[in-house]
Design a protein around this motif. Sequence first.
Motif, mmCIF file in Angstrom:
data_model
loop_
_atom_site.group_PDB
_atom_site.id
_atom_site.type_symbol
_atom_site.label_atom_id
_atom_site.label_comp_id
_atom_site.label_asym_id
_atom_site.label_seq_id
_atom_site.Cartn_x
_atom_site.Cartn_y
_atom_site.Cartn_z
ATOM 1 N N GLY A 59 0.849 -1.237 0.243
ATOM 2 C CA GLY A 59 -0.075 0.215 0.179
ATOM 3 C C GLY A 59 0.965 1.527 0.206
ATOM 4 N N LEU A 60 -0.316 2.415 0.117
ATOM 5 C CA LEU A 60 0.890 3.798 0.277
ATOM 6 C C LEU A 60 0.358 4.600 1.978
ATOM 7 N N LYS A 73 2.068 4.281 23.241
ATOM 8 C CA LYS A 73 1.828 2.827 23.817
ATOM 9 C C LYS A 73 1.243 1.842 23.205
ATOM 10 N N LYS A 74 1.477 0.542 23.781
ATOM 11 C CA LYS A 74 0.657 -0.462 22.834
ATOM 12 C C LYS A 74 -0.789 -0.207 22.537
ATOM 13 N N ASP A 75 -1.010 -0.688 21.052
ATOM 14 C CA ASP A 75 -1.963 -0.317 20.763
ATOM 15 C C ASP A 75 -2.233 0.910 20.128
ATOM 16 N N GLN A 76 -1.403 2.024 20.019
ATOM 17 C CA GLN A 76 -1.611 3.331 19.726
ATOM 18 C C GLN A 76 -1.393 3.976 18.038
ATOM 19 N N PRO A 77 -2.231 4.298 17.357
ATOM 20 C CA PRO A 77 -2.265 4.077 15.802
ATOM 21 C C PRO A 77 -0.222 4.963 15.473
ATOM 22 N N ILE A 78 0.390 4.544 14.781
ATOM 23 C CA ILE A 78 1.505 4.945 14.307
ATOM 24 C C ILE A 78 1.513 5.625 13.007
ATOM 25 N N ILE A 79 0.574 4.770 12.476
ATOM 26 C CA ILE A 79 0.868 5.510 10.525
ATOM 27 C C ILE A 79 -0.412 4.293 9.915
ATOM 28 N N VAL A 80 -1.148 5.611 9.219
ATOM 29 C CA VAL A 80 -2.291 4.974 8.226
ATOM 30 C C VAL A 80 -1.401 4.724 6.571
ATOM 31 N N LEU A 81 -1.941 3.660 6.456
ATOM 32 C CA LEU A 81 -1.648 3.200 4.942
ATOM 33 C C LEU A 81 -2.878 2.607 4.984
ATOM 34 N N LYS A 85 -7.932 1.897 -2.064
ATOM 35 C CA LYS A 85 -8.807 2.306 -1.641
ATOM 36 C C LYS A 85 -9.405 2.934 0.175
ATOM 37 N N MET A 86 -9.126 2.211 1.264
ATOM 38 C CA MET A 86 -8.981 1.834 2.023
ATOM 39 C C MET A 86 -7.961 2.644 2.923
ATOM 40 N N ASP A 87 -8.870 3.392 4.499
ATOM 41 C CA ASP A 87 -7.307 3.356 4.843
ATOM 42 C C ASP A 87 -7.239 2.366 6.442
ATOM 43 N N ASN A 88 -5.649 1.916 6.268
ATOM 44 C CA ASN A 88 -5.960 0.833 7.684
ATOM 45 C C ASN A 88 -5.218 1.879 8.222
ATOM 46 N N GLU A 89 -5.281 2.196 10.216
ATOM 47 C CA GLU A 89 -4.112 2.259 10.780
ATOM 48 C C GLU A 89 -3.384 1.103 11.296
ATOM 49 N N ILE A 90 -2.110 0.876 11.077
ATOM 50 C CA ILE A 90 -1.024 0.273 11.985
ATOM 51 C C ILE A 90 -0.963 1.095 13.311
ATOM 52 N N ALA A 106 5.631 7.172 1.162
ATOM 53 C CA ALA A 106 6.266 6.079 0.293
ATOM 54 C C ALA A 106 5.292 4.436 -0.014
ATOM 55 N N ASN A 107 5.168 3.992 -0.952
ATOM 56 C CA ASN A 107 4.936 3.017 -1.559
ATOM 57 C C ASN A 107 5.862 1.984 -0.511
ATOM 58 N N VAL A 108 4.939 0.241 0.135
ATOM 59 C CA VAL A 108 5.327 -0.428 0.713
ATOM 60 C C VAL A 108 5.079 -2.005 -0.158
ATOM 61 N N GLU A 109 5.880 -2.713 0.610
ATOM 62 C CA GLU A 109 5.014 -4.601 -0.383
ATOM 63 C C GLU A 109 4.672 -4.967 1.240
#
Length: 118
Positions: A59-60, A73-81, A85-90, A106-109
């Motif tokens: 994704g992007l 902290k654990k389970d805190q969102p750090i990146i939106v991937l 066409k869907m936003d996923n919180e990492i 950046a594009n990631v695999e």
Amino acid sequence: MRNFVVTIDGKTYSVGVEEVGESIGEVSIAPSPVATEAPKPAAKAAPANGTKVLSPFPGLIKNVLVADGASVKKDQPIIVLEAMKMDNEITAPCDGKVTLSVIKGANVETNALLAVIG
């Protein structure tokens, strides 16, 4: 149907284009300069120790929600991937200091290193 070979980001694809509707005859298009985007800077090397945060799918990187070196902290969102066409919180898998390995845009695999929490 007309077949074309298209290269995008170094990957070659064979595509078929079907004509739909009325034909307008022969069209001649003069070549024009193609604007290319400057390459994104390479990701920096991650520290050897800590818990790795890997991309679950390609994704992007749409947004980076924390600064490099920030405490999370654990389970805190750090990146939106963004993928399909869907936003996923990492989220952070544990408490600690985050060392980012990617930048916004950046594009990631799949399984790419996004960050290390240590």
